[in-house]
Write a protein that holds these residues in place. Structure first.
Motif, mmCIF file in Angstrom:
data_model
loop_
_atom_site.group_PDB
_atom_site.id
_atom_site.type_symbol
_atom_site.label_atom_id
_atom_site.label_comp_id
_atom_site.label_asym_id
_atom_site.label_seq_id
_atom_site.Cartn_x
_atom_site.Cartn_y
_atom_site.Cartn_z
ATOM 1 N N ILE A 2 -0.949 13.222 -4.440
ATOM 2 C CA ILE A 2 0.407 12.689 -4.313
ATOM 3 C C ILE A 2 1.163 12.679 -2.960
ATOM 4 C CG2 ILE A 2 2.719 12.643 -5.455
ATOM 5 C CD1 ILE A 2 1.226 13.570 -8.093
ATOM 6 N N GLU A 3 0.999 13.751 -2.349
ATOM 7 C CA GLU A 3 1.851 14.171 -1.054
ATOM 8 C C GLU A 3 1.050 12.845 -0.120
ATOM 9 O OE1 GLU A 3 2.246 17.577 2.191
ATOM 10 O OE2 GLU A 3 1.054 17.950 0.561
ATOM 11 N N SER A 4 -0.426 12.801 -0.196
ATOM 12 C CA SER A 4 -0.846 11.876 0.867
ATOM 13 C C SER A 4 -0.402 10.389 0.763
ATOM 14 C CB SER A 4 -2.542 11.789 0.682
ATOM 15 O OG SER A 4 -3.021 11.079 1.508
ATOM 16 N N LEU A 5 -0.262 10.251 -0.565
ATOM 17 C CA LEU A 5 0.198 8.655 -0.951
ATOM 18 C C LEU A 5 1.854 8.583 -0.565
ATOM 19 C CD1 LEU A 5 -0.983 8.296 -4.499
ATOM 20 C CD2 LEU A 5 -1.795 7.030 -2.551
ATOM 21 N N LEU A 6 2.606 9.854 -0.884
ATOM 22 C CA LEU A 6 3.906 9.699 -0.126
ATOM 23 C C LEU A 6 4.011 9.466 1.325
ATOM 24 C CD1 LEU A 6 5.630 12.394 -2.423
ATOM 25 C CD2 LEU A 6 5.958 9.832 -2.824
ATOM 26 N N ARG A 7 3.125 10.111 2.064
ATOM 27 C CA ARG A 7 3.051 9.749 3.284
ATOM 28 C C ARG A 7 2.561 8.520 3.985
ATOM 29 N NH1 ARG A 7 -0.078 13.848 4.112
ATOM 30 N NH2 ARG A 7 -2.057 12.698 4.641
ATOM 31 N N LEU A 8 2.017 7.809 3.159
ATOM 32 C CA LEU A 8 1.316 6.499 3.508
ATOM 33 C C LEU A 8 2.134 5.502 2.749
ATOM 34 C CD1 LEU A 8 -2.451 7.332 3.450
ATOM 35 C CD2 LEU A 8 -0.874 7.349 5.515
ATOM 36 N N PHE A 9 2.323 5.509 1.568
ATOM 37 C CA PHE A 9 2.833 4.393 0.965
ATOM 38 C C PHE A 9 3.702 4.816 -0.239
ATOM 39 C CE2 PHE A 9 -1.583 3.371 1.658
ATOM 40 C CZ PHE A 9 -1.244 2.165 2.257
ATOM 41 N N PRO A 10 5.172 5.254 0.234
ATOM 42 C CA PRO A 10 6.080 6.015 -0.611
ATOM 43 C C PRO A 10 6.679 5.090 -1.720
ATOM 44 C CG PRO A 10 7.116 5.709 1.477
ATOM 45 C CD PRO A 10 5.531 5.330 1.642
ATOM 46 N N GLY A 11 7.056 3.700 -1.102
ATOM 47 C CA GLY A 11 7.519 2.907 -1.917
ATOM 48 C C GLY A 11 6.802 2.377 -3.289
ATOM 49 N N GLU A 12 5.283 2.311 -3.074
ATOM 50 C CA GLU A 12 4.533 2.055 -4.332
ATOM 51 C C GLU A 12 4.346 3.172 -5.094
ATOM 52 O OE1 GLU A 12 4.005 1.617 -1.207
ATOM 53 O OE2 GLU A 12 3.441 -0.718 -0.805
ATOM 54 N N VAL A 13 4.493 4.417 -4.515
ATOM 55 C CA VAL A 13 4.467 5.649 -5.564
ATOM 56 C C VAL A 13 5.540 5.796 -6.464
ATOM 57 C CG1 VAL A 13 4.585 8.264 -5.509
ATOM 58 C CG2 VAL A 13 3.015 6.840 -3.780
ATOM 59 N N ILE A 23 7.827 12.552 4.917
ATOM 60 C CA ILE A 23 8.420 11.579 6.030
ATOM 61 C C ILE A 23 9.722 11.960 6.845
ATOM 62 C CG2 ILE A 23 9.125 9.042 6.217
ATOM 63 C CD1 ILE A 23 7.319 8.368 3.698
ATOM 64 N N PRO A 24 9.473 11.889 8.013
ATOM 65 C CA PRO A 24 10.778 12.216 8.810
ATOM 66 C C PRO A 24 11.944 11.176 8.552
ATOM 67 C CG PRO A 24 8.757 12.012 10.211
ATOM 68 C CD PRO A 24 8.478 11.550 8.755
ATOM 69 N N ARG A 25 13.035 11.568 8.632
ATOM 70 C CA ARG A 25 14.152 10.471 8.532
ATOM 71 C C ARG A 25 14.209 9.920 9.469
ATOM 72 N NH1 ARG A 25 13.525 13.112 4.874
ATOM 73 N NH2 ARG A 25 14.740 14.476 3.445
ATOM 74 N N THR A 26 13.623 9.675 10.656
ATOM 75 C CA THR A 26 13.762 8.727 11.592
ATOM 76 C C THR A 26 12.634 7.625 11.455
ATOM 77 O OG1 THR A 26 12.599 9.841 13.072
ATOM 78 C CG2 THR A 26 14.948 9.979 13.003
ATOM 79 N N SER A 27 11.614 7.718 10.538
ATOM 80 C CA SER A 27 10.531 7.038 10.184
ATOM 81 C C SER A 27 11.195 5.647 9.521
ATOM 82 C CB SER A 27 9.634 7.734 9.345
ATOM 83 O OG SER A 27 8.499 6.713 9.142
ATOM 84 N N PRO A 28 10.570 4.533 9.941
ATOM 85 C CA PRO A 28 10.848 3.403 9.297
ATOM 86 C C PRO A 28 10.390 3.199 7.853
ATOM 87 C CG PRO A 28 9.800 2.699 11.396
ATOM 88 C CD PRO A 28 9.517 4.404 11.068
ATOM 89 N N VAL A 78 12.213 1.823 4.443
ATOM 90 C CA VAL A 78 11.651 0.737 3.412
ATOM 91 C C VAL A 78 11.622 1.109 2.310
ATOM 92 C CG1 VAL A 78 9.560 -0.418 3.203
ATOM 93 C CG2 VAL A 78 10.227 -0.180 5.455
ATOM 94 N N CYS A 79 11.508 2.500 1.765
ATOM 95 C CA CYS A 79 11.324 2.829 0.372
ATOM 96 C C CYS A 79 12.568 3.162 -0.297
ATOM 97 C CB CYS A 79 10.279 3.898 0.418
ATOM 98 S SG CYS A 79 10.811 5.440 0.915
ATOM 99 N N SER A 80 13.714 2.900 0.275
ATOM 100 C CA SER A 80 15.264 3.271 -0.046
ATOM 101 C C SER A 80 15.335 2.813 -1.437
ATOM 102 C CB SER A 80 16.312 3.002 0.837
ATOM 103 O OG SER A 80 16.265 1.703 1.299
ATOM 104 N N SER A 81 15.269 1.419 -1.626
ATOM 105 C CA SER A 81 15.583 0.938 -2.931
ATOM 106 C C SER A 81 14.479 1.369 -3.941
ATOM 107 C CB SER A 81 15.205 -0.637 -2.949
ATOM 108 O OG SER A 81 13.917 -0.825 -2.392
#
Length: 762
Positions: free
Chosen positions: A181-192, A231-236, A240-243
């Motif tokens: 789960i941590e690896s997925l959040l680092r790469l694809f947080p919106g999909e998670v 994910i850092p707060r300054t990362s795009p 992207v995953c805010s919604s």
């Protein structure tokens, strides 16, 4: 085996037109093709070809059979996971994207079935090895392009499957699920987040996770999932995953996620799974730690306020903490618990009080300081709004309603014997330099800290503290002369009471509780000069019984006594002469005699290095040679900025007096009484002359005198309005008395005329 693997990597749809290609792939050849050409060869060859066609049809049917196909895929995945370091290639991606293959791979991690979950010491089993290799296959530190392509298509499916590990019938490892789960959040947080919320089963999944919060690393997984720490707060990606993340927060808010954590803290055995490896105390501690970390991280989040709302608006949450921490309900009745003498009860009580103190501390400032670092820069401190600060009034208001319970528990803690709490031991405790008869438990310290935080948060709280509690708190200062933690908390309480300057509170402290007397009794003059410090037993017979401190106790209390008395001295000097505290201490003979000793003892502590000069580099000296030494010697002879012990000094600021100034004494203290009496006489005599209507010469002299006195009265009114009112009232009284005695009026007329003549001569 090779032929079966190559066929299984193809498409899952088969038809009769592809039978020739399938036959070619299996390469079925005649075993007697190399024999001699006999007459019966044609007959045998025809028979063998017919048999081969029949076998080919059977194999084609097997490929179309779902059960057979799943069995073959399971065998292929098992053989792949038996490798030491399996990896995903582009061809493997096509195979994993087939229907059911990805789910079959994830079953090696979830391990749903009748088997029990492995114990911590069981780390060498075939199933656990396969689970570990499948985990590392999906969560490598540097993913390849093929793995990124596969995870991009299956991130939601994998995220949902990892929460199956927390089912009751799962034997999977919590560590493996957390890593994926941590690896997925680092790469694809919106999909998670989409995968967890799209099917409406978010509450079910999070409820399963909370049942195992005491098992490591479940608590860390909750913080990672909610706060998105990978994910850092300054990362795009964070933007992207805010919604998708907002939908996740909405689901948790509707479920009142914070209240669920609070219920686990209060009653862990009811809401969590307990076995011989994880106790209820571990669940309670893990839940409190998780809640505290979430509050810290959500308080600096733009969307974190939606999850923090229950801390201010859900009364049952704060009530449960106060009930457990104090052992009293809101109506004052005793809280009924089945485990009052167990370790779980003491752990839960300690944790609840700690969280209440944390909430008051965290919500104190309107802004928090965060360190933001860019890709090529050092962390920069940045101020962000504190999302918990708007909830502080509600939090303080509700906790203030439980102030009576808090005070009652503190008073009862002194009247009762030490409890059997794990942090409080019966009998005296011997330390290298002293002996404590009754230990000062951590529970009592947390109650005092909560009281101090409430007093600092609201000005109305200090007025509600009972007199018996004030006396008890003062006695603890001297009973526990070596407890610096309690001394610091009591100083904060005393400082807040001084700064709020409430007369009712100060009268309890200084008149009823006799705080000044106790402080002066405990003061230890190092120079041996006790004049004006200690009380003569012949003058004060109760001094010996009032202060039974030894020389070591006084030496330990010396720092606290100096700080406390200096805080009182500085506060008194900043008050107007009409204040209660200034008037009371101005008439306190022993306090006035103590002030010179206090100033001398405080000034001795001010030079750095305990009296020895310590050079401080102020930035003006760049070298280390003679110029540097000369600059240090010159700095040593110059007066230090902020020196002294009065308002504006560094010492006063260290005690909490930042911007206060001393009230001017000559403008507010009483003027000499003789001058006032002289002016009263003049006014009275003038009034008597006016009433009796004497000669014209005396009247003209009187009018001239009135003109001069009016100017004096104007200056006097600007300096002190109170003295003017007193003069006026006294003149009226004297006028009334003068009308009753004619002899006195004649003598006063003579005196008045003499004074008038003297003024004219001047």
């Amino acid at each position: 085996m090779a032929t079966s693997i190559s066929s299984s990597r193809g498409s899952s749809s088969y038809d009769d037109s592809s039978s020739s290609s399938v036959q070619e792939s299996y390469r079925i050849a005649d075993s007697d093709s190399d024999e001699g050409e006999d007459d019966d060869c044609g007959v045998d060859a025809g028979t063998s070809h017919v048999q081969e066609i029949a076998n080919l049809k059977d194999l084609t049917k097997n490929l179309l059979n779902t059960e057979w196909k799943m069995s073959r895929n399971k065998q292929l995945l098992t053989k792949m996971l038996e490798l030491e370091e399996p990896s995903i290639s582009p061809k493997m991606v096509d195979f994993l994207l087939q229907d059911g293959v990805c789910d079959m791979l994830l079953e090696f991690i979830t391990q749903i079935g009748d088997r029990r979950r492995p114990y911590p010491h069981e780390s060498d089993s075939q199933e656990l090895r396969h689970s570990y290799r499948a985990t590392m296959l999906l969560s490598v530190d540097e993913p390849s392009d093929a793995l990124m392509s596969f995870l991009n298509r299956r991130a939601s499916v994998i995220a949902r499957a990892m929460f199956e590990v927390y089912r009751e019938d799962s034997a999977g490892s919590f560590y493996h699920a957390a890593r994926v789960i941590e690896s997925l959040l680092r790469l694809f947080p919106g999909e998670v987040y989409d995968g967890l919320t799209s099917d409406g089963q978010l509450e079910v999944r999070m409820g399963r996770v909370l049942r195992y919060i005491g098992y490591p690393p479940v608590g860390d997984l909750i913080v990672i999932l909610v706060a998105l720490t990978p994910i850092p707060r300054t990362s795009p990606l964070y933007a992207v995953c805010s919604s998708s993340r907002w939908k996740f927060f909405e689901g948790l808010s509707k479920w009142i996620f914070m209240l669920r954590l609070a219920n686990i803290i209060v009653a862990p055995a009811t809401h969590c799974r307990v076995d011989e490896y994880v106790t209820p105390e571990q669940h309670c501690s893990a839940a409190s730690q998780t809640l505290q970390e979430l509050i810290e991280k959500l308080s600096i989040e733009d969307i974190g306020e939606i999850l923090l709302q229950p801390l201010g608006y859900t009364i049952s949450l704060l009530n449960s903490f106060m009930d457990k921490g104090t052992g009293l309900c809101a109506d004052g009745s005793k809280l009924e618990c089945d485990d009052e003498d167990s370790e779980t009860f003491f752990t839960s009580r300690r944790v609840c009080l700690r969280l209440l103190c944390f909430l008051l501390k965290r919500s104190a400032a309107p802004e928090n300081v965060c360190f933001v670092s860019g890709p090529m820069s050092n962390p920069v401190p940045t101020r962000v709004p504190n999302r918990l600060y708007p909830l502080r009034p509600l939090l303080v208001e509700h906790l203030t309603t439980r102030l009576d319970s808090l005070q009652q528990v503190l008073v009862d803690s002194a009247a009762q014997l030490p409890s059997t709490d794990s942090d409080s031991t019966l009998g005296p405790i011997v330390y290298p330099g002293h002996v404590v008869k009754i230990p000062f438990s951590s529970h009592r310290a947390q109650l005092v800290e909560l009281l101090v935080l409430l007093v600092e948060a609201s000005e109305s709280v200090v007025c509600k503290i009972r007199e018996d509690l004030w006396k008890l708190l003062i006695s603890w200062v001297f009973d526990y002369a070596y407890n610096d933690i309690y001394h610091s908390m009591f100083y904060r309480l005393l400082f807040t009471a001084l700064r709020q300057n409430d007369d009712s509170t100060l009268k309890i402290l200084f008149k009823n509780a006799k705080l000044i007397t106790f402080l002066l009794d405990a003061f230890d003059p190092l120079d041996g000069n006790t004049e004006g410090v200690t009380t003569d037993p012949s003058v004060d017979p109760g001094a010996a019984t009032r202060c039974s401190l030894s020389a070591k106790d006084k030496a330990s209390l010396r720092g606290f006594v100096i700080n406390a008395t200096n805080a009182i001295r500085l506060q008194v000097s900043s008050l107007p002469p009409s204040s209660f505290l200034r008037n009371y201490l101005h008439s306190h003979q022993r306090w006035n005699e103590f002030i010179p000793h206090l100033r001398a003892a405080t000034e001795v502590q001010q030079p750095p290095g305990l009296g020895n000069y310590v050079p401080v580099n102020d930035g003006t000296a760049n070298g280390r040679g003679m110029n540097h030494i000369a600059s240090l010697l010159a700095a040593a002879n110059e007066p230090m900025a902020g020196a002294g012990i009065d308002h504006g000094s560094k010492y006063a600021k260290s005690l909490g007096f930042d911007v206060e100034i001393e009230w001017p004494v000559d403008a507010n203290e009483t003027t000499p009484k003789k001058k006032k009496k002289g002016k009263k006489k003049k006014k009275n005599n003038r009034k008597k002359k006016t009433n009796k209507e004497e000669s014209e010469e005396d009247c003209e002299a009187e009018n001239d005198d009135n003109d001069g006195d009016d100017d004096d009265d104007g200056e006097e009114s600007r300096s002190s309005d109170a003295s003017l009112e007193n003069d006026t009232s006294s003149s009226v009284d004297d006028g009334e008395r003068s009308s009753q005695s004619s002899d006195e009026s004649r003598s006063s007329e003579g005196t008045s005329s003499d004074n008038t003549n003297e003024e004219e001569n001047r």
